[in-house]
Design an enzyme around this catalytic site. Sequence first.
Site, PDB file in Angstrom:
ATOM      1  N   LYS A   1     -28.216 -13.247  15.559  1.00 50.53           N
ATOM      2  CA  LYS A   1     -27.692 -13.909  14.353  1.00 50.53           C
ATOM      3  C   LYS A   1     -28.232 -15.337  14.212  1.00 50.53           C
ATOM      4  O   LYS A   1     -28.775 -15.907  15.176  1.00 50.53           O
ATOM      5  CB  LYS A   1     -26.165 -13.893  14.414  1.00 50.53           C
ATOM      6  CG  LYS A   1     -25.562 -12.486  14.304  1.00 50.53           C
ATOM      7  CD  LYS A   1     -24.036 -12.534  14.300  1.00 50.53           C
ATOM      8  CE  LYS A   1     -23.437 -11.145  14.138  1.00 50.53           C
ATOM      9  NZ  LYS A   1     -21.942 -11.201  14.092  1.00 50.53           N
TER      10      LYS A   1
ATOM     11  N   HIS B   1     -25.094  -9.002  16.633  1.00 43.71           N
ATOM     12  CA  HIS B   1     -24.449  -7.809  16.064  1.00 43.71           C
ATOM     13  C   HIS B   1     -24.924  -6.602  16.861  1.00 43.71           C
ATOM     14  O   HIS B   1     -26.097  -6.544  17.260  1.00 43.71           O
ATOM     15  CB  HIS B   1     -24.851  -7.610  14.598  1.00 43.71           C
ATOM     16  CG  HIS B   1     -24.499  -6.231  14.092  1.00 43.71           C
ATOM     17  ND1 HIS B   1     -23.259  -5.927  13.591  1.00 43.71           N
ATOM     18  CD2 HIS B   1     -25.212  -5.066  14.071  1.00 43.71           C
ATOM     19  CE1 HIS B   1     -23.231  -4.630  13.281  1.00 43.71           C
ATOM     20  NE2 HIS B   1     -24.401  -4.086  13.561  1.00 43.71           N
TER      21      HIS B   1
HETATM   22  P1  ADP Z   1     -18.276  -6.924  15.985  1.00 47.14           P
HETATM   23  O1  ADP Z   1     -19.464  -7.735  15.522  1.00 47.14           O
HETATM   24  O2  ADP Z   1     -17.853  -7.283  17.380  1.00 47.14           O
HETATM   25  O3  ADP Z   1     -18.480  -5.432  15.784  1.00 47.14           O
HETATM   26  P2  ADP Z   1     -16.559  -6.832  13.608  1.00 47.14           P
HETATM   27  O4  ADP Z   1     -17.366  -5.652  13.174  1.00 47.14           O
HETATM   28  O5  ADP Z   1     -15.084  -6.698  13.638  1.00 47.14           O
HETATM   29  O6  ADP Z   1     -17.025  -7.352  15.054  1.00 47.14           O
HETATM   30  O7  ADP Z   1     -16.885  -8.071  12.657  1.00 47.14           O
HETATM   31  C1  ADP Z   1     -18.195  -8.289  12.177  1.00 47.14           C
HETATM   32  C2  ADP Z   1     -18.504  -9.755  12.302  1.00 47.14           C
HETATM   33  O8  ADP Z   1     -17.646 -10.495  11.429  1.00 47.14           O
HETATM   34  C3  ADP Z   1     -18.249 -10.372  13.680  1.00 47.14           C
HETATM   35  O9  ADP Z   1     -19.296 -10.156  14.603  1.00 47.14           O
HETATM   36  C4  ADP Z   1     -18.105 -11.842  13.329  1.00 47.14           C
HETATM   37  O10 ADP Z   1     -19.374 -12.453  13.071  1.00 47.14           O
HETATM   38  C5  ADP Z   1     -17.327 -11.756  12.017  1.00 47.14           C
HETATM   39  N1  ADP Z   1     -15.879 -11.806  12.235  1.00 47.14           N
HETATM   40  C6  ADP Z   1     -15.083 -10.835  12.749  1.00 47.14           C
HETATM   41  N2  ADP Z   1     -13.797 -11.216  12.799  1.00 47.14           N
HETATM   42  C7  ADP Z   1     -13.764 -12.471  12.285  1.00 47.14           C
HETATM   43  C8  ADP Z   1     -12.722 -13.437  12.062  1.00 47.14           C
HETATM   44  N3  ADP Z   1     -11.439 -13.168  12.367  1.00 47.14           N
HETATM   45  N4  ADP Z   1     -13.058 -14.629  11.529  1.00 47.14           N
HETATM   46  C9  ADP Z   1     -14.347 -14.917  11.204  1.00 47.14           C
HETATM   47  N5  ADP Z   1     -15.374 -14.051  11.380  1.00 47.14           N
HETATM   48  C10 ADP Z   1     -15.095 -12.859  11.919  1.00 47.14           C
HETATM   49 MG    MG Z   2     -18.778  -4.393  14.015  1.00 50.34          MG
END
Ligand code: ADP
Ligand code: MG
Length: 140
Positions: A11, A117
């Site tokens: 990222k 990601h």
């Molecule tokens: P991951 O990347 O671990 O799979 P998610 O798919 O839940 O997590 O979320 C996608 C992305 O959104 C996260 O990697 C992060 O960059 C952002 N994100 C997730 N939750 C939050 C939050 N509560 N506040 C701000 N950004 C968030």
């Molecule tokens: Mg995710």
Amino acid sequence: MSVEKTLSIIKPDATKRNLTGLINTKFEKAGLRIIAQKRLQLTRSMAEKFYEVHKDRPFYNDLVDFMISGPVVVQVLEGDNAVKLNRDVMGATNPEDAEEGTVRKEFAESIEANSVHGSDSLENAQKEISFFFANIELVT
Ligand code: ADP
Ligand code: MG
């Protein structure tokens, strides 16, 4: 064990701090092979489409702004159980919850600017890989 492919994105917070090589080293040390990789500046519409599953979440607009705030490196990682293995190497979404030695524990700045990601299922991995790459670009 089955050989899988998963989609990874380094990222903007990480590319800005010149961490691409250090993050790739973690993938390679864990047994993930980088079989495709390119550096891109995402457009707003690409980022919106990529994160469409989160469009009703309160953080969606900020997340899109963040993902277009600088270059990203999109990559395909291959290995045994690559989807789960990559999620293990990444660590928890919130770096405060991430385990020692994970990418997010070591490098993430915040829950949003969390450096990487990774696809969360084999089905999503296939969709996300085809979002960024043609089959001819995956060199195994
Ligand atoms: P991951 O990347 O671990 O799979 P998610 O798919 O839940 O997590 O979320 C996608 C992305 O959104 C996260 O990697 C992060 O960059 C952002 N994100 C997730 N939750 C939050 C939050 N509560 N506040 C701000 N950004 C968030
Ligand atoms: Mg995710």
